[in-house]
Motif scaffolding. Structure first.
Motif, PDB file in Angstrom:
ATOM      1  N   GLY A  32      25.148  36.568  35.029  1.00 51.40           N
ATOM      2  CA  GLY A  32      26.175  37.838  35.143  1.00 51.40           C
ATOM      3  C   GLY A  32      25.675  39.206  35.122  1.00 51.40           C
ATOM      4  O   GLY A  32      24.382  39.397  35.221  1.00 51.40           O
ATOM      5  N   TYR A  41      25.419  43.409  41.513  1.00 52.54           N
ATOM      6  CA  TYR A  41      26.465  44.097  40.721  1.00 52.54           C
ATOM      7  C   TYR A  41      26.234  45.669  40.802  1.00 52.54           C
ATOM      8  O   TYR A  41      26.855  46.478  40.357  1.00 52.54           O
ATOM      9  CB  TYR A  41      26.388  43.700  39.354  1.00 52.54           C
ATOM     10  CG  TYR A  41      27.023  42.317  39.074  1.00 52.54           C
ATOM     11  CD1 TYR A  41      28.162  41.906  39.078  1.00 52.54           C
ATOM     12  CD2 TYR A  41      26.092  41.251  38.885  1.00 52.54           C
ATOM     13  CE1 TYR A  41      28.577  40.646  38.905  1.00 52.54           C
ATOM     14  CE2 TYR A  41      26.343  40.020  38.508  1.00 52.54           C
ATOM     15  CZ  TYR A  41      27.786  39.630  38.712  1.00 52.54           C
ATOM     16  OH  TYR A  41      28.259  38.555  38.744  1.00 52.54           O
ATOM     17  N   GLU A  50      31.987  46.572  37.343  1.00 53.12           N
ATOM     18  CA  GLU A  50      31.591  45.389  37.602  1.00 53.12           C
ATOM     19  C   GLU A  50      31.789  44.502  36.373  1.00 53.12           C
ATOM     20  O   GLU A  50      32.393  43.345  35.955  1.00 53.12           O
ATOM     21  CB  GLU A  50      30.446  45.026  38.193  1.00 53.12           C
ATOM     22  CG  GLU A  50      30.679  45.576  39.691  1.00 53.12           C
ATOM     23  CD  GLU A  50      31.515  44.742  40.662  1.00 53.12           C
ATOM     24  OE1 GLU A  50      32.026  43.600  40.134  1.00 53.12           O
ATOM     25  OE2 GLU A  50      31.764  45.148  41.615  1.00 53.12           O
ATOM     26  N   GLN A  51      31.134  45.010  35.354  1.00 55.32           N
ATOM     27  CA  GLN A  51      30.980  44.297  33.902  1.00 55.32           C
ATOM     28  C   GLN A  51      32.366  44.235  33.296  1.00 55.32           C
ATOM     29  O   GLN A  51      32.653  43.285  32.687  1.00 55.32           O
ATOM     30  CB  GLN A  51      30.069  45.259  32.840  1.00 55.32           C
ATOM     31  CG  GLN A  51      28.661  45.198  33.276  1.00 55.32           C
ATOM     32  CD  GLN A  51      27.695  46.164  32.467  1.00 55.32           C
ATOM     33  OE1 GLN A  51      28.186  46.915  31.604  1.00 55.32           O
ATOM     34  NE2 GLN A  51      26.502  45.880  32.580  1.00 55.32           N
ATOM     35  N   TYR A  54      34.192  41.683  35.120  1.00 56.81           N
ATOM     36  CA  TYR A  54      33.716  40.409  34.794  1.00 56.81           C
ATOM     37  C   TYR A  54      34.404  39.756  33.650  1.00 56.81           C
ATOM     38  O   TYR A  54      34.646  38.581  33.508  1.00 56.81           O
ATOM     39  CB  TYR A  54      32.284  40.540  34.760  1.00 56.81           C
ATOM     40  CG  TYR A  54      31.469  39.202  34.437  1.00 56.81           C
ATOM     41  CD1 TYR A  54      31.229  38.288  35.774  1.00 56.81           C
ATOM     42  CD2 TYR A  54      30.945  38.856  33.474  1.00 56.81           C
ATOM     43  CE1 TYR A  54      30.404  37.018  35.456  1.00 56.81           C
ATOM     44  CE2 TYR A  54      30.189  37.852  33.071  1.00 56.81           C
ATOM     45  CZ  TYR A  54      30.138  36.896  34.220  1.00 56.81           C
ATOM     46  OH  TYR A  54      29.441  35.695  33.848  1.00 56.81           O
TER      47      TYR A  54
END
Length: 261
Positions: A32, A41, A50-51, A54
Motif C-alpha cells: 500500500g 504512488y 493516493e493515500q 486508497y
C-alpha cells in the motif's frame, strides 16, 4: 494501555489461519501507499491524495453502509486531489478494511495481539471455524460502530474489530492462562498476570474510551467493544460446560433401563 508479549498457553498444532492472517495483513500494508515501498504512488501531494483515495476505496465509510457509495466531493479528500472515479460495494468493504492498516504502529500492534491470543482460540475452534469466526467478529464490530455513527464519512480500517473477537473468546476459554504484558504506566516492566486481569483491564479501557471518543479521525473504540463482546458470548454459547446436562441424560437413561421388562 496494555501490550501483551507472550502467553504461557501451548498449542497442539500450528495455527495456520492465525499466521496466514498476519501474513496477509503485512503483505497488504507493504504493497500500500503508507509503507513507502511501492513507488507507483508518487510523493508529496500526489502521495497524500493516493493515500486518501486508497483508504476511501478499500476501507469502510459508515455513511456508505446506509446510503450507498458517496460522491468524491463528500469524502474530505486533500485539496487539489482529483482522483479517477472508482466502483465500490460498501458491504464488501467491511471485509477488505480488515486487511488495511493506517501506520506501521497500527499494523504491529494489531498483529501482536493476534499472534499472542489468536493461536489458542484457533486451536480450540479449529481452522475453518476460527476463520469464519474472525470474519463475522470483524463484520459485526464494524457494523456496531457504523450504527452508532451512521453519517460518519471517515474511513475505518484495521483488523482490531476482528481481533477483539478473538480476545473475547480467549478470555472465556482461558481466563487463568498466564500472560506476560507491558504496562506503559508501570515503565514497561514485563509482568505476568492471568488472562482475565490483562484482557479485563484492556476491555475496561476500551469501554471507557468508547464513552468519551468523539467523531472524527482516531481509534474506533466502539468496534473493539462490540467485537470483544461477540467473541466472549460466542465462546460462552459454544463451549460452556454441559456436565450437568450429560449427568441428567445418563440418569434418565438409567431409570428407563430399570423399568424395562
Amino acid at each position: 494501555m496494555v501490550i501483551p508479549v507472550y502467553d504461557k498457553n501451548p498449542v497442539r498444532r500450528a495455527p495456520v489461519v492465525t499466521y496466514t492472517l498476519i501474513g496477509l495483513c503485512t503483505a497488504v500494508f507493504m504493497l500500500g501507499p503508507l509503507a513507502g515501498f511501492a513507488g507507483t504512488y508518487g510523493s508529496g501531494q500526489r502521495l497524500a491524495c493516493e493515500q486518501a483515495v486508497y483508504f476511501d476505496h478499500w476501507g469502510v465509510i459508515p455513511a456508505e453502509l446506509f446510503h450507498g457509495q458517496l460522491p468524491l466531493d463528500r469524502l474530505g479528500l486533500p485539496a487539489g486531489c482529483t482522483p479517477h472515479p472508482y466502483g465500490k460495494v460498501p458491504v464488501l468493504s467491511v471485509f477488505t478494511a480488515m486487511f488495511l492498516h493506517a501506520s506501521w504502529l497500527h499494523l504491529i500492534g494489531n498483529m501482536l495481539f493476534l499472534y499472542v491470543f489468536g493461536d489458542n482460540v484457533e486451536n480450540r475452534m479449529g481452522r475453518v471455524r476460527f476463520a469464519l469466526f474472525y470474519l463475522v467478529a470483524g463484520f459485526l464490530a464494524t457494523y456496531g460502530f457504523a450504527f452508532a455513527n451512521p453519517d460518519d464519512t471517515q474511513s475505518l480500517v484495521g483488523a482490531s474489530g476482528a481481533i477483539s473477537g478473538a480476545l473475547g473468546a480467549y478470555l472465556y476459554l482461558y481466563p487463568r492462562a498466564r500472560v506476560t504484558s507491558l504496562f506503559p504506566f508501570l515503565f514497561f516492566i514485563p509482568l505476568r498476570f492471568p488472562a482475565w486481569v490483562v484482557l479485563g483491564f484492556w476491555f475496561v479501557l476500551q469501554w471507557l474510551a468508547a464513552q468519551t471518543a468523539q467523531n472524527g479521525p482516531g481509534v474506533a473504540y466502539l468496534a473493539h467493544v462490540v467485537g470483544f463482546a461477540f467473541g466472549f458470548l460466542c465462546a460462552w454459547v459454544c463451549y460452556r460446560p454441559r456436565r450437568k446436562l450429560s449427568l441428567a441424560v445418563r440418569s434418565a437413561q438409567g431409570t428407563q433401563g430399570d423399568i424395562q421388562p
